[in-house]
Structures are given as C-alpha cells and as structure tokens.
Scaffold this motif. Structure first.
Motif, PDB file in Angstrom:
ATOM      1  N   ILE A  22      -6.568  -0.595   4.162  1.00 47.18           N
ATOM      2  CA  ILE A  22      -5.901   0.280   3.189  1.00 47.18           C
ATOM      3  C   ILE A  22      -6.422   1.711   3.326  1.00 47.18           C
ATOM      4  O   ILE A  22      -7.618   1.941   3.472  1.00 47.18           O
ATOM      5  CB  ILE A  22      -6.124  -0.243   1.765  1.00 47.18           C
ATOM      6  N   TYR A  23      -5.499   2.670   3.278  1.00 43.50           N
ATOM      7  CA  TYR A  23      -5.844   4.087   3.315  1.00 43.50           C
ATOM      8  C   TYR A  23      -4.964   4.833   2.322  1.00 43.50           C
ATOM      9  O   TYR A  23      -4.004   4.291   1.793  1.00 43.50           O
ATOM     10  CB  TYR A  23      -5.682   4.654   4.729  1.00 43.50           C
ATOM     11  N   VAL A  24      -5.304   6.092   2.063  1.00 41.18           N
ATOM     12  CA  VAL A  24      -4.542   6.925   1.130  1.00 41.18           C
ATOM     13  C   VAL A  24      -3.571   7.772   1.940  1.00 41.18           C
ATOM     14  O   VAL A  24      -3.961   8.470   2.873  1.00 41.18           O
ATOM     15  CB  VAL A  24      -5.471   7.826   0.297  1.00 41.18           C
ATOM     16  N   ALA A  25      -2.298   7.715   1.570  1.00 37.14           N
ATOM     17  CA  ALA A  25      -1.258   8.496   2.236  1.00 37.14           C
ATOM     18  C   ALA A  25      -0.653   9.467   1.236  1.00 37.14           C
ATOM     19  O   ALA A  25      -0.740   9.270   0.023  1.00 37.14           O
ATOM     20  CB  ALA A  25      -0.181   7.574   2.793  1.00 37.14           C
ATOM     21  N   GLU A  26      -0.050  10.529   1.756  1.00 37.72           N
ATOM     22  CA  GLU A  26       0.565  11.541   0.918  1.00 37.72           C
ATOM     23  C   GLU A  26       2.023  11.683   1.302  1.00 37.72           C
ATOM     24  O   GLU A  26       2.362  11.720   2.479  1.00 37.72           O
ATOM     25  CB  GLU A  26      -0.167  12.863   1.109  1.00 37.72           C
ATOM     26  N   GLU A  27       2.886  11.768   0.297  1.00 32.98           N
ATOM     27  CA  GLU A  27       4.311  11.894   0.538  1.00 32.98           C
ATOM     28  C   GLU A  27       4.619  13.273   1.126  1.00 32.98           C
ATOM     29  O   GLU A  27       4.112  14.284   0.640  1.00 32.98           O
ATOM     30  CB  GLU A  27       5.049  11.716  -0.791  1.00 32.98           C
ATOM     31  N   PRO A  28       5.439  13.339   2.177  1.00 29.11           N
ATOM     32  CA  PRO A  28       5.785  14.650   2.728  1.00 29.11           C
ATOM     33  C   PRO A  28       6.612  15.452   1.727  1.00 29.11           C
ATOM     34  O   PRO A  28       7.434  14.905   0.999  1.00 29.11           O
ATOM     35  CB  PRO A  28       6.595  14.315   3.979  1.00 29.11           C
ATOM     36  N   ARG A  29       6.356  16.775   1.706  1.00 22.05           N
ATOM     37  CA  ARG A  29       7.044  17.648   0.763  1.00 22.05           C
ATOM     38  C   ARG A  29       7.605  18.855   1.490  1.00 22.05           C
ATOM     39  O   ARG A  29       7.116  19.243   2.547  1.00 22.05           O
ATOM     40  CB  ARG A  29       6.072  18.152  -0.310  1.00 22.05           C
ATOM     41  N   GLY A  30       8.622  19.444   0.906  1.00 21.85           N
ATOM     42  CA  GLY A  30       9.188  20.677   1.426  1.00 21.85           C
ATOM     43  C   GLY A  30       8.328  21.869   1.033  1.00 21.85           C
ATOM     44  O   GLY A  30       7.343  21.753   0.294  1.00 21.85           O
ATOM     45  N   PHE A  31       8.690  23.035   1.516  1.00 19.63           N
ATOM     46  CA  PHE A  31       7.911  24.249   1.269  1.00 19.63           C
ATOM     47  C   PHE A  31       7.823  24.571  -0.220  1.00 19.63           C
ATOM     48  O   PHE A  31       6.743  24.826  -0.751  1.00 19.63           O
ATOM     49  CB  PHE A  31       8.520  25.421   2.045  1.00 19.63           C
ATOM     50  N   MET A  32       8.951  24.567  -0.912  1.00 20.82           N
ATOM     51  CA  MET A  32       8.947  24.919  -2.336  1.00 20.82           C
ATOM     52  C   MET A  32       8.226  23.859  -3.170  1.00 20.82           C
ATOM     53  O   MET A  32       7.530  24.196  -4.122  1.00 20.82           O
ATOM     54  CB  MET A  32      10.378  25.111  -2.850  1.00 20.82           C
ATOM     55  N   ASP A  33       8.379  22.606  -2.822  1.00 20.91           N
ATOM     56  CA  ASP A  33       7.670  21.553  -3.547  1.00 20.91           C
ATOM     57  C   ASP A  33       6.163  21.671  -3.344  1.00 20.91           C
ATOM     58  O   ASP A  33       5.383  21.376  -4.244  1.00 20.91           O
ATOM     59  CB  ASP A  33       8.145  20.173  -3.100  1.00 20.91           C
ATOM     60  N   ALA A  34       5.742  22.075  -2.159  1.00 21.55           N
ATOM     61  CA  ALA A  34       4.314  22.225  -1.882  1.00 21.55           C
ATOM     62  C   ALA A  34       3.701  23.333  -2.735  1.00 21.55           C
ATOM     63  O   ALA A  34       2.513  23.282  -3.061  1.00 21.55           O
ATOM     64  CB  ALA A  34       4.094  22.519  -0.409  1.00 21.55           C
ATOM     65  N   LEU A  35       4.496  24.325  -3.090  1.00 14.32           N
ATOM     66  CA  LEU A  35       3.989  25.423  -3.910  1.00 14.32           C
ATOM     67  C   LEU A  35       4.004  25.115  -5.400  1.00 14.32           C
ATOM     68  O   LEU A  35       3.224  25.690  -6.158  1.00 14.32           O
ATOM     69  CB  LEU A  35       4.818  26.685  -3.662  1.00 14.32           C
ATOM     70  N   THR A  36       4.891  24.219  -5.839  1.00 14.51           N
ATOM     71  CA  THR A  36       5.074  24.017  -7.274  1.00 14.51           C
ATOM     72  C   THR A  36       4.634  22.663  -7.801  1.00 14.51           C
ATOM     73  O   THR A  36       4.327  22.548  -8.982  1.00 14.51           O
ATOM     74  CB  THR A  36       6.555  24.214  -7.635  1.00 14.51           C
ATOM     75  N   LYS A  37       4.609  21.635  -6.978  1.00 18.91           N
ATOM     76  CA  LYS A  37       4.299  20.288  -7.460  1.00 18.91           C
ATOM     77  C   LYS A  37       3.025  19.752  -6.820  1.00 18.91           C
ATOM     78  O   LYS A  37       2.752  20.023  -5.656  1.00 18.91           O
ATOM     79  CB  LYS A  37       5.442  19.327  -7.125  1.00 18.91           C
ATOM     80  N   PRO A  38       2.252  18.944  -7.560  1.00 12.20           N
ATOM     81  CA  PRO A  38       1.087  18.313  -6.943  1.00 12.20           C
ATOM     82  C   PRO A  38       1.548  17.227  -5.966  1.00 12.20           C
ATOM     83  O   PRO A  38       2.639  16.674  -6.098  1.00 12.20           O
ATOM     84  CB  PRO A  38       0.332  17.705  -8.126  1.00 12.20           C
ATOM     85  N   PRO A  39       0.730  16.907  -4.976  1.00 15.92           N
ATOM     86  CA  PRO A  39       1.130  15.897  -3.993  1.00 15.92           C
ATOM     87  C   PRO A  39       1.185  14.496  -4.608  1.00 15.92           C
ATOM     88  O   PRO A  39       0.404  14.166  -5.495  1.00 15.92           O
ATOM     89  CB  PRO A  39       0.054  15.973  -2.925  1.00 15.92           C
ATOM     90  N   MET A  40       2.121  13.680  -4.131  1.00 14.30           N
ATOM     91  CA  MET A  40       2.224  12.283  -4.563  1.00 14.30           C
ATOM     92  C   MET A  40       1.439  11.447  -3.558  1.00 14.30           C
ATOM     93  O   MET A  40       1.789  11.381  -2.385  1.00 14.30           O
ATOM     94  CB  MET A  40       3.682  11.846  -4.600  1.00 14.30           C
ATOM     95  N   ARG A  41       0.355  10.827  -4.027  1.00 14.73           N
ATOM     96  CA  ARG A  41      -0.492  10.018  -3.149  1.00 14.73           C
ATOM     97  C   ARG A  41      -0.327   8.551  -3.497  1.00 14.73           C
ATOM     98  O   ARG A  41      -0.079   8.192  -4.636  1.00 14.73           O
ATOM     99  CB  ARG A  41      -1.944  10.443  -3.300  1.00 14.73           C
ATOM    100  N   PHE A  42      -0.472   7.705  -2.472  1.00 18.24           N
ATOM    101  CA  PHE A  42      -0.352   6.268  -2.683  1.00 18.24           C
ATOM    102  C   PHE A  42      -1.221   5.527  -1.692  1.00 18.24           C
ATOM    103  O   PHE A  42      -1.576   6.049  -0.637  1.00 18.24           O
ATOM    104  CB  PHE A  42       1.101   5.810  -2.593  1.00 18.24           C
TER     105      PHE A  42
END
Length: 84
Positions: A22-42
C-alpha cells in the motif's frame, strides 16, 4: 490493515492488500484546481497481474485544533483600576 479482497477493475484479479504493497497516491489535477483546491489523496496498491492502480480508501487531511486558552473573568476596566 485490509481484510477484504479487492478486485482489479481492469483484469478482475482478486487480491488481499498487505501493508508493504500500500502507498499514498494523489489524484491528478488541472492548473486551476492545483491553485485553488487541496490535493485528493488516497491509499492505493498495484494489481500484481496487470499493474493497474487499485484505489483502496480516501485519506482526508488531519485537522489540528489550537489548544484552548483559559481566560480570566476579569474585564479590562477592572484590571486597569487595580493597577492605579
């Protein structure tokens, strides 16, 4: 950690996750989402047969609350009168 078998969505292989896989992965985000939203990790693991990623559980960020500060019941005016 996980007792249930997880099924790969691509090849259908059933596997029981182990702690080492098991490892921690991060959902890919667009440019604007990267500036405004925290990353979704799972939590995720790779399928041993085909290598596809299997998402296991969403990991929410930890919220640390500040310690509660004790306040005296005295008003500022009472403190100023005591100093005179």
């Amino acid at each position: 950690m996980f007792t249930k078998k997880k099924t790969c969505g691509v090849c259908g292989y059933r596997v029981t996750p182990t702690k080492e896989e098991i490892y921690v992965a991060e959902e890919p985000r667009g440019f604007m989402d990267a500036l405004t939203k925290p990353p979704m990790r799972f939590s995720a693991m790779d399928c041993p047969r085909c290598g596809c990623q299997i998402a296991l559980a969403v990991r929410f960020p930890r919220v640390d609350l500040p310690p509660i500060t004790e306040r005296d019941d005295a008003d500022e005016s009472e403190v100023a009168e005591d100093e005179d």
